[in-house]
Design a protein around this motif. Sequence first.
Motif, PDB file in Angstrom:
ATOM      1  N   ILE A   2       0.850  -1.192   0.000  1.00  0.00           N
ATOM      2  CA  ILE A   2       0.000   0.000   0.000  1.00  0.00           C
ATOM      3  C   ILE A   2       0.885   1.241   0.000  1.00  0.00           C
ATOM      4  N   ASP A   3       0.563   2.174  -0.866  1.00  0.00           N
ATOM      5  CA  ASP A   3       1.265   3.450  -0.925  1.00  0.00           C
ATOM      6  C   ASP A   3       0.291   4.528  -0.457  1.00  0.00           C
ATOM      7  N   GLU A  32       5.928  -2.448  -9.212  1.00  0.00           N
ATOM      8  CA  GLU A  32       6.594  -2.230  -7.928  1.00  0.00           C
ATOM      9  C   GLU A  32       6.030  -3.135  -6.839  1.00  0.00           C
ATOM     10  N   GLY A  33       4.869  -3.725  -7.087  1.00  0.00           N
ATOM     11  CA  GLY A  33       4.230  -4.570  -6.086  1.00  0.00           C
ATOM     12  C   GLY A  33       3.154  -3.868  -5.284  1.00  0.00           C
ATOM     13  N   ILE A  34       2.747  -2.699  -5.760  1.00  0.00           N
ATOM     14  CA  ILE A  34       1.719  -1.911  -5.080  1.00  0.00           C
ATOM     15  C   ILE A  34       0.350  -2.331  -5.608  1.00  0.00           C
ATOM     16  N   SER A 202       9.373   9.024  -9.249  1.00  0.00           N
ATOM     17  CA  SER A 202       8.639   7.756  -9.287  1.00  0.00           C
ATOM     18  C   SER A 202       8.607   7.119  -7.895  1.00  0.00           C
ATOM     19  N   PHE A 203       8.213   5.856  -7.829  1.00  0.00           N
ATOM     20  CA  PHE A 203       7.811   5.270  -6.543  1.00  0.00           C
ATOM     21  C   PHE A 203       8.982   4.988  -5.591  1.00  0.00           C
ATOM     22  N   LYS A 204       9.969   4.222  -6.008  1.00  0.00           N
ATOM     23  CA  LYS A 204      11.174   3.953  -5.206  1.00  0.00           C
ATOM     24  C   LYS A 204      10.902   3.203  -3.902  1.00  0.00           C
ATOM     25  N   LEU A 205       9.734   2.627  -3.746  1.00  0.00           N
ATOM     26  CA  LEU A 205       9.429   1.971  -2.473  1.00  0.00           C
ATOM     27  C   LEU A 205      10.271   0.725  -2.245  1.00  0.00           C
ATOM     28  N   ASN A 206      10.391  -0.127  -3.253  1.00  0.00           N
ATOM     29  CA  ASN A 206      11.198  -1.332  -3.080  1.00  0.00           C
ATOM     30  C   ASN A 206      12.646  -0.986  -2.783  1.00  0.00           C
ATOM     31  N   TYR A 222       8.738  -4.431   8.122  1.00  0.00           N
ATOM     32  CA  TYR A 222       7.455  -4.988   8.532  1.00  0.00           C
ATOM     33  C   TYR A 222       6.585  -3.929   9.203  1.00  0.00           C
ATOM     34  N   LEU A 223       7.201  -3.104  10.050  1.00  0.00           N
ATOM     35  CA  LEU A 223       6.451  -2.072  10.766  1.00  0.00           C
ATOM     36  C   LEU A 223       5.802  -1.099   9.789  1.00  0.00           C
ATOM     37  N   PHE A 224       6.571  -0.615   8.813  1.00  0.00           N
ATOM     38  CA  PHE A 224       6.037   0.389   7.895  1.00  0.00           C
ATOM     39  C   PHE A 224       4.970  -0.191   6.969  1.00  0.00           C
ATOM     40  N   THR A 225       5.191  -1.390   6.478  1.00  0.00           N
ATOM     41  CA  THR A 225       4.191  -1.981   5.587  1.00  0.00           C
ATOM     42  C   THR A 225       2.912  -2.320   6.352  1.00  0.00           C
TER      43      THR A 225
END
Length: 254
Positions: A2-3, A32-34, A202-206, A222-225
């Motif tokens: 989730i973003d 990105e997996g979102i 762009s996203f850059k989350l991974n 884990y905490l942030f996701t």
Amino acid sequence: MIDIHCHILHGIDDGPVTIEESLLMAKEAVVEGINTIIATPHHRNNKYENKKESISRQVRELNSVLKEENIPLTILPGQETRIFGEILNDYNNGEILTLANTDYLFIEFPSSSVPRYAERLLYEIQMAGLTPIIVHPERNKEIIENPNVLYNLVKNGALTQVTAASIAGYFGKSIKKLSHQLIIHNLTHFVASDAHNTHNRSFKLNEAFDIIENDIGVDYVYLFTENSDLLIRNENINKELPEQIKRRKILGIF
């Protein structure tokens, strides 16, 4: 994944101009997996005005197009509101939009300062039953110079969200370092993309989560996701006691 912070709605702020550009962002997000994005256009930042009703309408329209294009992404309504004194009045008048219609509310500070009334207003927001989330504090000049400004706000109940690109160093070394310190000292609770397009914002989350896992610890990933998931379910997020950052200024570089 989730973003919770993304400028994917087209034609209303400094994000994509056309629906085609929004769809390019959506496709990149899926890669990105979102699977879920909260659309958070700017509001009341002296340039853009995007009120609750118009944002909700555009979110419905984009979700419809995503379904037609078979893009497996869900958009939820949100708003990135610049702090101003009458924010609760506008909320009560139906102009301010919380994140995914929860009790969580994005608050943006001016890039160069933290208004003197911020502490009082964030308290009043909490007394109204909302939880304020300060967006990208690592890019605020006053907080960069004195992180204890942020510590005091978090200690009094505000949450914060750091940008993935900041963690990955795209805004410079000092912002990257501060982003890591905010994580280590329990001064941030969410990581989000703040994506505006598919080229320079762009996203850059991974990439950010890989850095967090390697440099700080997988528990923070884990905490942030999990916190992003708890947010859209309007549940209490995970947080630890904030700690002050003790830093010395050396030759003007932090």
